[in-house]
Design a protein around this motif. Structure first.
Motif, PDB file in Angstrom:
ATOM      1  N   GLN A 209       0.829  -1.208   0.000  1.00 13.29           N
ATOM      2  CA  GLN A 209       0.000   0.000   0.000  1.00 13.29           C
ATOM      3  C   GLN A 209       0.861   1.255   0.000  1.00 13.29           C
ATOM      4  N   LEU A 210       1.944   1.213   0.776  1.00 11.42           N
ATOM      5  CA  LEU A 210       2.841   2.366   0.828  1.00 11.42           C
ATOM      6  C   LEU A 210       3.528   2.588  -0.513  1.00 11.42           C
ATOM      7  N   VAL A 211       3.920   1.502  -1.167  1.00 11.40           N
ATOM      8  CA  VAL A 211       4.536   1.629  -2.493  1.00 11.40           C
ATOM      9  C   VAL A 211       3.551   2.270  -3.463  1.00 11.40           C
ATOM     10  N   GLU A 212       2.288   1.876  -3.378  1.00  8.86           N
ATOM     11  CA  GLU A 212       1.277   2.446  -4.271  1.00  8.86           C
ATOM     12  C   GLU A 212       1.155   3.962  -4.047  1.00  8.86           C
ATOM     13  N   LEU A 213       1.247   4.387  -2.779  1.00  9.35           N
ATOM     14  CA  LEU A 213       1.194   5.826  -2.496  1.00  9.35           C
ATOM     15  C   LEU A 213       2.373   6.551  -3.139  1.00  9.35           C
ATOM     16  N   VAL A 214       3.562   5.933  -3.047  1.00  6.33           N
ATOM     17  CA  VAL A 214       4.751   6.566  -3.619  1.00  6.33           C
ATOM     18  C   VAL A 214       4.654   6.600  -5.144  1.00  6.33           C
ATOM     19  N   VAL A 215       4.166   5.527  -5.735  1.00  6.21           N
ATOM     20  CA  VAL A 215       3.997   5.474  -7.188  1.00  6.21           C
ATOM     21  C   VAL A 215       3.103   6.619  -7.654  1.00  6.21           C
ATOM     22  N   GLU A 216       2.041   6.846  -6.900  1.00  3.76           N
ATOM     23  CA  GLU A 216       1.109   7.914  -7.261  1.00  3.76           C
ATOM     24  C   GLU A 216       1.797   9.283  -7.210  1.00  3.76           C
ATOM     25  N   GLN A 217       2.660   9.476  -6.205  1.00  3.74           N
ATOM     26  CA  GLN A 217       3.365  10.747  -6.074  1.00  3.74           C
ATOM     27  C   GLN A 217       4.460  10.907  -7.121  1.00  3.74           C
ATOM     28  N   ALA A 218       5.008   9.788  -7.595  1.00  3.66           N
ATOM     29  CA  ALA A 218       6.163   9.835  -8.508  1.00  3.66           C
ATOM     30  C   ALA A 218       5.780  10.152  -9.945  1.00  3.66           C
ATOM     31  N   PHE A 219       4.486  10.120 -10.263  1.00  2.00           N
ATOM     32  CA  PHE A 219       4.025  10.405 -11.631  1.00  2.00           C
ATOM     33  C   PHE A 219       4.671   9.456 -12.646  1.00  2.00           C
ATOM     34  N   ASN A 249       8.849  -9.882  -1.908  1.00  2.00           N
ATOM     35  CA  ASN A 249       7.386  -9.942  -2.062  1.00  2.00           C
ATOM     36  C   ASN A 249       6.769  -8.610  -2.492  1.00  2.00           C
ATOM     37  N   VAL A 250       7.497  -7.533  -2.305  1.00  2.00           N
ATOM     38  CA  VAL A 250       7.024  -6.206  -2.720  1.00  2.00           C
ATOM     39  C   VAL A 250       7.993  -5.715  -3.782  1.00  2.00           C
ATOM     40  N   HIS A 251       7.575  -5.755  -5.024  1.00  2.00           N
ATOM     41  CA  HIS A 251       8.504  -5.597  -6.139  1.00  2.00           C
ATOM     42  C   HIS A 251       8.727  -4.140  -6.548  1.00  2.00           C
ATOM     43  N   SER A 252       9.902  -3.920  -7.107  1.00  2.00           N
ATOM     44  CA  SER A 252      10.302  -2.593  -7.586  1.00  2.00           C
ATOM     45  C   SER A 252      10.087  -2.448  -9.089  1.00  2.00           C
ATOM     46  N   THR A 253       9.338  -3.359  -9.684  1.00  2.00           N
ATOM     47  CA  THR A 253       9.250  -3.465 -11.141  1.00  2.00           C
ATOM     48  C   THR A 253       8.878  -2.158 -11.826  1.00  2.00           C
ATOM     49  N   ARG A 254       7.877  -1.448 -11.292  1.00  2.00           N
ATOM     50  CA  ARG A 254       7.434  -0.224 -11.974  1.00  2.00           C
ATOM     51  C   ARG A 254       8.516   0.854 -11.967  1.00  2.00           C
ATOM     52  N   PHE A 255       9.234   0.934 -10.865  1.00  2.00           N
ATOM     53  CA  PHE A 255      10.314   1.926 -10.799  1.00  2.00           C
ATOM     54  C   PHE A 255      11.471   1.543 -11.719  1.00  2.00           C
ATOM     55  N   VAL A 256      11.866   0.269 -11.693  1.00  2.00           N
ATOM     56  CA  VAL A 256      12.972  -0.178 -12.552  1.00  2.00           C
ATOM     57  C   VAL A 256      12.602   0.016 -14.025  1.00  2.00           C
ATOM     58  N   THR A 257      11.357  -0.303 -14.364  1.00  2.00           N
ATOM     59  CA  THR A 257      10.897  -0.125 -15.740  1.00  2.00           C
ATOM     60  C   THR A 257      10.940   1.347 -16.135  1.00  2.00           C
ATOM     61  N   TYR A 258      10.489   2.213 -15.224  1.00  2.00           N
ATOM     62  CA  TYR A 258      10.487   3.649 -15.524  1.00  2.00           C
ATOM     63  C   TYR A 258      11.909   4.163 -15.725  1.00  2.00           C
ATOM     64  N   PHE A 259      12.815   3.736 -14.864  1.00  2.00           N
ATOM     65  CA  PHE A 259      14.210   4.149 -15.019  1.00  2.00           C
ATOM     66  C   PHE A 259      14.772   3.681 -16.353  1.00  2.00           C
ATOM     67  N   SER A 260      14.431   2.460 -16.746  1.00  2.00           N
ATOM     68  CA  SER A 260      14.935   1.921 -18.013  1.00  2.00           C
ATOM     69  C   SER A 260      14.341   2.657 -19.203  1.00  2.00           C
ATOM     70  N   ASP A 261      13.065   2.981 -19.121  1.00  2.00           N
ATOM     71  CA  ASP A 261      12.375   3.605 -20.262  1.00  2.00           C
ATOM     72  C   ASP A 261      12.624   5.100 -20.379  1.00  2.00           C
ATOM     73  N   HIS A 262      12.726   5.787 -19.230  1.00  2.00           N
ATOM     74  CA  HIS A 262      12.724   7.250 -19.271  1.00  2.00           C
ATOM     75  C   HIS A 262      13.977   7.913 -18.703  1.00  2.00           C
ATOM     76  N   VAL A 263      14.683   7.229 -17.820  1.00  2.00           N
ATOM     77  CA  VAL A 263      15.821   7.863 -17.157  1.00  2.00           C
ATOM     78  C   VAL A 263      17.140   7.514 -17.846  1.00  2.00           C
ATOM     79  N   LEU A 264      17.407   6.227 -18.046  1.00  2.00           N
ATOM     80  CA  LEU A 264      18.668   5.830 -18.677  1.00  2.00           C
ATOM     81  C   LEU A 264      18.859   6.443 -20.077  1.00  2.00           C
TER      82      LEU A 264
END
Length: 524
Positions: A209-219, A249-264
């Motif tokens: 749930q906390l990760v979902e809150l951060v995802v929402e803030q991270a745009f 059990n709580v994955h970082s997939t969305r952040f890693v994907t975003y870094f790969s697609d938009h940051v790197l």
């Protein structure tokens, strides 16, 4: 008309002697209320007498509370403190939320009595007190909002378990989500600290749930504009808040994907929110820390290709040789060890999910080129590892605490980590079995002194090290670089030096931004 000291004592005596007939002496209590109009002595007495008999005169409740509030704003510091100290005695029944609201506003006075009083009524009625706190956080003046958030972030963890029930924690979560709709960067960090400390959210589902809150803030649904320092700032802050929440059990997939697609892809053009910050290294560190917790990825092959291309950028080809075997270039290529450690580690972690990537997904010429770069980098590593070990030979205790030697210890960890990862990739087929601890992460146990010789390839980053590094960080404006011939290390010791900088700039809208000023005076 103001009451005198003698009148106050006389009427106090009347009320004290009345016992069960207190309600019949309304006039006596009114005299005590009038004490707030007198001098300092009368006011001090009134501050003590008004709350003592408050519960016996419900019809005078508003007048009593207002009288006490007048004393809370008195010019005399001792009177103010006495009045604030007594406020919890008004916190009964329907009056408690109002008292909580008043005490929250009084946080701007910075008196210890306010904190003590709030803690006192929190233990009486946690939800009622939270009502007052969150009301001011959502609608109060900025200084009050700031201190109310800080109160929650520091005091909630001290509350006993019988006060912090599941119902109370659920209420905190619900109200905090409302606050997160409009926050500054610093507020976001504090609010996440509040939520992360809730026992109810220590479970896998709670952390999710906390990760979902951060995802929402991270745009993460929006593309990143690398020239927008505020957008980069937001992403860094959000990623740091999410990092401690990730697990198998709580994955970082969305952040890693975003870094790969938009940051790197935009790594070299990222605008740093802090002039002294090495933004590229900062981003690569975050990616490396997240990569072990990445789950199944829709575009794993594309993400690995992006990491592969970035590795090629930071791993140079050997210089061309002249006619007589000498270096045709004027100088050796610079080896960016800190960057390569992060990229190799991330590639190694994601490569486990597609172990045939280098064999089946990269053409033969490109793979040959990659191995030449790896080999050249590995040769340079061996030189620097030997230099570092000689430099640290026999040094223990205080000698290792100098800034120069701290940097060398980290440099040795970096080079050993890279050495281990390169050896894995040189296997045929490439292996992804070795485990290393990132150079800036704390190790699990202490090992022998740094100066002890190790066999070639022995890795200080695999869970043991010679000396646990001190947590102190060098100042950002005094970043030191340990730079042996043709090599470069980051001089930053420990974890992210930029962590929790707070304060996002720019327009506010939903999420981070500068909140508008609200100055409304006393609204008790």
């Amino acid at each position: 008309m103001a009451a005198t000291v003698e009148e106050l004592y006389r009427n106090y005596g009347i009320l004290a002697d009345a016992k069960d007939n207190l309600s019949q002496h309304k006039d006596a209590y009114q005299v005590i209320l009038d004490g707030v109009k007198g001098g300092p002595k009368e006011k001090r007495l009134a501050a003590q007498f008004i709350p003592k008999f408050f519960s016996s005169f419900p019809e005078l409740a508003d007048a009593a509370i207002n009288a006490q509030l007048d004393l809370c704003e008195d010019e005399d510091v001792s009177i103010r403190r006495q009045a604030i100290k007594e406020l919890p005695r008004f916190a009964a029944g329907e009056n408690l939320p109002r008292v909580a609201d008043i005490l929250t506003q009084l946080l701007q006075t910075e008196f210890n009595q306010v904190n003590t009083a709030l803690i006192s009524i929190f233990k009486i009625d946690a939800k009622g007190t939270l009502g007052g706190l969150f009301s001011q956080i959502l609608h109060g003046e900025d200084i009050v909002r700031e201190r109310a958030i800080k109160f929650l972030s520091t005091k909630l963890k001290t509350m006993p378990e019988d006060v912090m029930t599941k119902e109370v924690e659920d209420h905190i979560f619900t109200e905090t989500k409302k606050v997160l709709e409009d926050v500054t960067g610093e507020e976001f960090v504090l609010l996440m600290r509040i939520l992360s400390g809730l026992k109810n959210l220590q479970t896998v589902s709670g952390r999710q749930q906390l990760v979902e809150l951060v995802v929402e803030q991270a745009f993460l649904e929006q593309a990143l504009n690398p020239a927008d320092a505020d957008a980069v700032d937001r992403l860094l802050q959000c990623t740091r808040q999410a990092l401690p929440l990730f697990s198998k059990n709580v994955h970082s997939t969305r952040f890693v994907t975003y870094f790969s697609d938009h940051v790197l892809p935009n790594l070299s053009t990222l605008t740093s929110p802090v002039a002294e910050l090495d933004i590229q290294l900062e981003v690569l560190k975050l990616l490396a820390e997240m990569s072990p917790f990445c789950g199944d990825m829709e575009k794993l092959e594309n993400n690995l290709k992006m990491l592969f291309e970035k590795l090629l950028e930071f791993m140079p080809l050997p210089p061309e040789e002249g006619e007589h075997g000498e270096n045709a270039a004027n100088e050796e290529p610079k080896l960016q060890f800190s960057y390569v450690e992060c990229l190799l580690f991330s590639f190694h972690q994601l490569g486990k999910k597609m172990p045939d990537f280098l064999i089946d997904k990269i053409d033969a010429d490109k793979l040959k080129d990659f191995k030449i770069r790896l080999q050249y980098f590995a040769r340079g590593l061996q030189v620097y590892i030997r230099q570092l070990r000689v430099a640290l030979q026999g040094k223990t205790g205080e000698a290792l605490k100098t800034d120069e030697n701290k940097i060398k210890v980290v440099a040795l960890k970096i080079t050993n980590n890279i050495n281990v990862l390169i050896k894995d990739l040189f296997h045929n087929p490439p292996s992804y079995k070795s485990t290393v601890t990132l150079s800036w992460k704390p190790v699990q146990r202490e090992a022998a002194a740094v100066g002890e010789k190790r066999p070639p390839g022995d890795d200080v980053g695999t869970g043991t090290t010679v000396k646990k590094l001190a947590p102190a960080l060098p100042r950002r404006d005094a970043r030191q670089i340990y730079n042996p011939p043709s090599g470069k290390y980051s001089g930053t010791i420990g974890n992210f030096p930029y962590e929790q900088r707070g304060g996002f700039r720019g327009g506010r809208g939903r999420g981070f931004g500068g909140r508008g000023n609200r100055s409304r005076g006393r609204i008790y």
